[in-house]
Motif scaffolding. Structure first.
Motif, mmCIF file in Angstrom:
data_model
loop_
_atom_site.group_PDB
_atom_site.id
_atom_site.type_symbol
_atom_site.label_atom_id
_atom_site.label_comp_id
_atom_site.label_asym_id
_atom_site.label_seq_id
_atom_site.Cartn_x
_atom_site.Cartn_y
_atom_site.Cartn_z
ATOM 1 N N ILE A 26 -7.661 1.729 -9.035
ATOM 2 C CA ILE A 26 -7.390 1.310 -7.656
ATOM 3 C C ILE A 26 -8.505 0.390 -7.156
ATOM 4 C CG2 ILE A 26 -7.293 2.123 -5.263
ATOM 5 C CD1 ILE A 26 -4.684 2.472 -6.698
ATOM 6 N N LEU A 27 -9.746 0.701 -7.488
ATOM 7 C CA LEU A 27 -10.873 -0.147 -7.089
ATOM 8 C C LEU A 27 -10.742 -1.544 -7.691
ATOM 9 C CD1 LEU A 27 -13.986 2.228 -7.260
ATOM 10 C CD2 LEU A 27 -13.270 0.855 -5.298
ATOM 11 N N LEU A 28 -10.389 -1.607 -8.960
ATOM 12 C CA LEU A 28 -10.244 -2.903 -9.618
ATOM 13 C C LEU A 28 -9.107 -3.704 -8.991
ATOM 14 C CD1 LEU A 28 -10.729 -1.825 -13.362
ATOM 15 C CD2 LEU A 28 -12.366 -3.037 -11.899
ATOM 16 N N LEU A 29 -8.021 -3.022 -8.662
ATOM 17 C CA LEU A 29 -6.904 -3.715 -8.032
ATOM 18 C C LEU A 29 -7.246 -4.159 -6.619
ATOM 19 C CD1 LEU A 29 -3.848 -1.584 -9.228
ATOM 20 C CD2 LEU A 29 -4.431 -3.915 -9.881
ATOM 21 N N ALA A 30 -7.994 -3.327 -5.893
ATOM 22 C CA ALA A 30 -8.417 -3.704 -4.539
ATOM 23 C C ALA A 30 -9.229 -4.993 -4.578
ATOM 24 C CB ALA A 30 -9.220 -2.579 -3.906
ATOM 25 N N GLU A 31 -10.097 -5.120 -5.574
ATOM 26 C CA GLU A 31 -10.899 -6.338 -5.712
ATOM 27 C C GLU A 31 -10.003 -7.549 -5.963
ATOM 28 O OE1 GLU A 31 -14.892 -7.859 -8.118
ATOM 29 O OE2 GLU A 31 -13.665 -6.247 -8.931
ATOM 30 N N LYS A 32 -8.972 -7.370 -6.781
ATOM 31 C CA LYS A 32 -8.051 -8.476 -7.064
ATOM 32 C C LYS A 32 -7.294 -8.892 -5.805
ATOM 33 C CE LYS A 32 -7.270 -7.483 -11.973
ATOM 34 N NZ LYS A 32 -6.258 -7.163 -13.021
ATOM 35 N N PHE A 33 -6.850 -7.907 -5.027
ATOM 36 C CA PHE A 33 -6.160 -8.226 -3.785
ATOM 37 C C PHE A 33 -7.065 -8.993 -2.827
ATOM 38 C CE2 PHE A 33 -3.190 -4.607 -4.788
ATOM 39 C CZ PHE A 33 -2.013 -5.338 -4.718
ATOM 40 N N ILE A 34 -8.271 -8.477 -2.637
ATOM 41 C CA ILE A 34 -9.183 -9.052 -1.655
ATOM 42 C C ILE A 34 -9.643 -10.441 -2.077
ATOM 43 C CG2 ILE A 34 -11.473 -8.748 -0.610
ATOM 44 C CD1 ILE A 34 -10.906 -5.723 -0.648
ATOM 45 N N GLU A 35 -9.704 -10.695 -3.380
ATOM 46 C CA GLU A 35 -10.125 -12.005 -3.874
ATOM 47 C C GLU A 35 -9.221 -13.122 -3.341
ATOM 48 O OE1 GLU A 35 -12.294 -14.879 -5.679
ATOM 49 O OE2 GLU A 35 -12.832 -12.744 -5.523
ATOM 50 N N LYS A 36 -7.955 -12.811 -3.111
ATOM 51 C CA LYS A 36 -6.997 -13.812 -2.603
ATOM 52 C C LYS A 36 -7.012 -13.903 -1.076
ATOM 53 C CE LYS A 36 -5.438 -14.810 -6.706
ATOM 54 N NZ LYS A 36 -5.675 -16.122 -7.327
ATOM 55 N N GLU A 37 -7.859 -13.117 -0.441
ATOM 56 C CA GLU A 37 -8.034 -13.123 1.012
ATOM 57 C C GLU A 37 -6.708 -12.924 1.769
ATOM 58 O OE1 GLU A 37 -10.093 -16.943 1.314
ATOM 59 O OE2 GLU A 37 -11.953 -15.830 1.653
ATOM 60 N N PRO A 38 -6.075 -11.787 1.572
ATOM 61 C CA PRO A 38 -4.825 -11.516 2.303
ATOM 62 C C PRO A 38 -5.089 -11.337 3.796
ATOM 63 C CG PRO A 38 -5.594 -9.534 1.215
ATOM 64 C CD PRO A 38 -6.496 -10.644 0.756
ATOM 65 N N SER A 39 -4.047 -11.484 4.586
ATOM 66 C CA SER A 39 -4.187 -11.327 6.035
ATOM 67 C C SER A 39 -2.992 -10.581 6.596
ATOM 68 C CB SER A 39 -4.314 -12.686 6.722
ATOM 69 O OG SER A 39 -3.136 -13.450 6.539
ATOM 70 N N LEU A 40 -3.222 -9.867 7.682
ATOM 71 C CA LEU A 40 -2.179 -9.180 8.420
ATOM 72 C C LEU A 40 -2.175 -9.721 9.838
ATOM 73 C CD1 LEU A 40 -0.051 -6.876 8.739
ATOM 74 C CD2 LEU A 40 -1.947 -5.399 9.446
ATOM 75 N N ASN A 41 -1.038 -10.245 10.265
ATOM 76 C CA ASN A 41 -0.935 -10.813 11.605
ATOM 77 C C ASN A 41 0.190 -10.152 12.376
ATOM 78 O OD1 ASN A 41 -2.764 -13.434 11.682
ATOM 79 N ND2 ASN A 41 -1.783 -13.387 9.679
ATOM 80 N N ILE A 42 -0.149 -9.584 13.525
ATOM 81 C CA ILE A 42 0.872 -9.138 14.473
ATOM 82 C C ILE A 42 0.980 -10.257 15.498
ATOM 83 C CG2 ILE A 42 1.571 -7.382 16.133
ATOM 84 C CD1 ILE A 42 -0.127 -5.375 14.620
ATOM 85 N N THR A 43 1.962 -11.109 15.309
ATOM 86 C CA THR A 43 2.059 -12.307 16.135
ATOM 87 C C THR A 43 2.706 -12.046 17.485
ATOM 88 O OG1 THR A 43 4.153 -12.916 15.074
ATOM 89 C CG2 THR A 43 2.129 -13.800 14.102
ATOM 90 N N ASP A 44 3.444 -10.958 17.589
ATOM 91 C CA ASP A 44 4.094 -10.640 18.859
ATOM 92 C C ASP A 44 4.309 -9.141 18.945
ATOM 93 O OD1 ASP A 44 5.550 -10.443 21.160
ATOM 94 O OD2 ASP A 44 7.259 -11.610 20.476
#
Length: 426
Positions: free
Chosen positions: A315-333
């Motif tokens: 899970i730690l290794l996968l978390a690093e892979k996810f974060i490397e792509k700089e994901p974002s969460l936006n609540i636009t409305d």
């Protein structure tokens, strides 16, 4: 004339022999499906009887669901199919051209499912599948109206119909329509209005039958109304014209998920709210990492102490892979319209990959960046008797008041929260 007669005779012979040839094709396609299902974790399929005739076949299969990891005995469902072979298939409701068609009845050999329940299901639920000439599988589900009374409880569910098609286990299209239900008891009445749903999705990667697939496409779920009234007929809660919508797209191996919630009106706790909306966008999610996570979850027995340490490391290794792509969460409305005016807020969440420690999953708390803002009419809160508290927040700088509008700007960075530029101590 002689040539026409010969042509007609040839067509009759072809149609007469076609079901026998098509029957072999249908049997081969069913064998491929069983192989796919048996490759999936937690399910096994065994054909215990297959008696073919010229125009069709009778098939009996055992489908066993393994629930040992949930401390539940295996559940086996007996699938009884009456198959018809094409090219021309006539049913009691319709006729069409197809390779094969089957009507399904279900039975159970498990003590967890009473046969009386299965009899009720077979009486009210009608299942059929169709195999087209392009090897698409089309499943149709119909339910009759269901009504019963038990003491003070009255239940009535309207008929439903759904059709779902699968092409090469890669492309899925489905529609569902249901008339809703009414449930009455000594506490009140719950009413659900017309329900409809549709989806069109494709597998991006993974295997659908094995539960590892990543899907792209759209899905919509609509409910005309949900209402609950107490025993005296007073409206306690209601939602009108409720819509859930999702859209998944993939570009450059990055997934984007868009979720929307809409309603025309909501009544709760004596308050009426118009146009409650929620729009969420999850962007730049690494598809390859997500596929690895799906495979990991599908092949890891949950609750096993023997694999927990290895699981956490993966899970730690996968978390690093996810974060490397700089994901974002936006609540636009995130908004709702009240009698006093509109309440509106927005939020953006990102992760600073420079602050994430791949040896410590909890470091993500310090790596989080959150920006949020919102506003609401002050008159809305006065009805709850909290005006004095709101005024104190304004005096302390946690809220900004301009005319009748309350607003805030919040920021969370490096485990520190601030409101309107004022750091919150905690």
């Amino acid at each position: 004339m002689k040539k026409l007669v010969i042509a007609i005779i040839a067509i009759i012979i072809l149609i007469a022999f076609a079901p026998k040839i098509i029957g072999v094709k249908v049997a081969n396609e069913r064998a491929k499906l069983f192989a796919q299902l048996n490759a999936a974790k937690g399910i096994s399929v065994k054909n215990t009887g297959y008696t073919a005739s010229w125009f069709g076949a009778q098939s009996i299969s055992e489908v066993t669901f393994s629930l040992a990891q949930h401390d539940i005995d295996d559940i086996t469902v007996i699938v009884d199919e009456q198959l018809s072979f094409g090219p021309i298939i006539v049913t009691k409701d319709d006729w069409f051209l197809a390779l094969g068609y089957s009507e399904v009845k279900l039975h159970s050999s498990s003590a967890l499912i009473d046969e009386e329940v299965m009899t009720f299901i077979n009486k009210s639920l009608h299942l059929s599948t169709r195999l087209t000439f392009t090897n698409d599988v089309i499943a149709k589900v119909k339910t009759d109206e269901i009504s019963f009374e038990d003491g003070n409880t009255q239940f009535n569910a309207a008929p439903a119909i759904g059709e779902f098609s699968v092409k090469n286990y890669k492309d899925f299209i489905g529609q569902l329509s249901w008339g809703g239900l009414v449930l009455k008891n000594n506490e009140g009445q719950l009413t659900i209005g017309q329900v409809s749903a549709d989806t069109q999705q494709s597998v991006v990667s993974g295997n659908y039958l094995q539960g590892t697939a990543i899907l792209s496409g759209d899905a919509n779920f609509f409910v005309e109304s949900i209402e609950f009234r107490d025993i005296n007929g007073n409206e306690m809660f209601s939602l009108q014209k409720l819509l859930f919508a999702s859209a998944v797209s993939v570009h450059d191996e990055l997934l984007k998920l868009e979720l929307s919630h809409r309603a025309a009106e909501m009544v709760a706790l004596g308050q009426t709210f118009n146009k409650p909306n929620v729009d969420i966008i999850l962007a730049d999610l690494d598809v390859n990492a997500l596929q690895e996570l799906n495979n990991l979850l599908a092949n890891t027995p949950m609750g096993s102490a023997d694999v927990s340490a290895e699981f956490r490391q993966q899970i730690l290794l996968l978390a690093e892979k996810f974060i490397e792509k700089e994901p974002s969460l936006n609540i636009t409305d995130l908004s709702v319209v009240t009698d006093s005016g509109k309440i509106l807020s927005e939020l953006t969440l990102t992760i600073d990959k420079q602050l994430f420690d791949n040896q410590n999953l909890m470091s993500v708390v310090s790596a989080l960046n959150v920006d949020a803002k919102g506003n609401a009419p002050a008159d809305f809160f006065s009805q709850f008797g909290v005006t004095a508290m709101i005024n104190r927040f304004v005096e302390q700088g946690y809220l900004i008041k301009q005319d009748n509008l309350l607003s805030f700007v919040a920021k969370y960075s490096q485990a520190q929260l601030s409101l309107n530029g004022k750091v919150i101590q905690y």
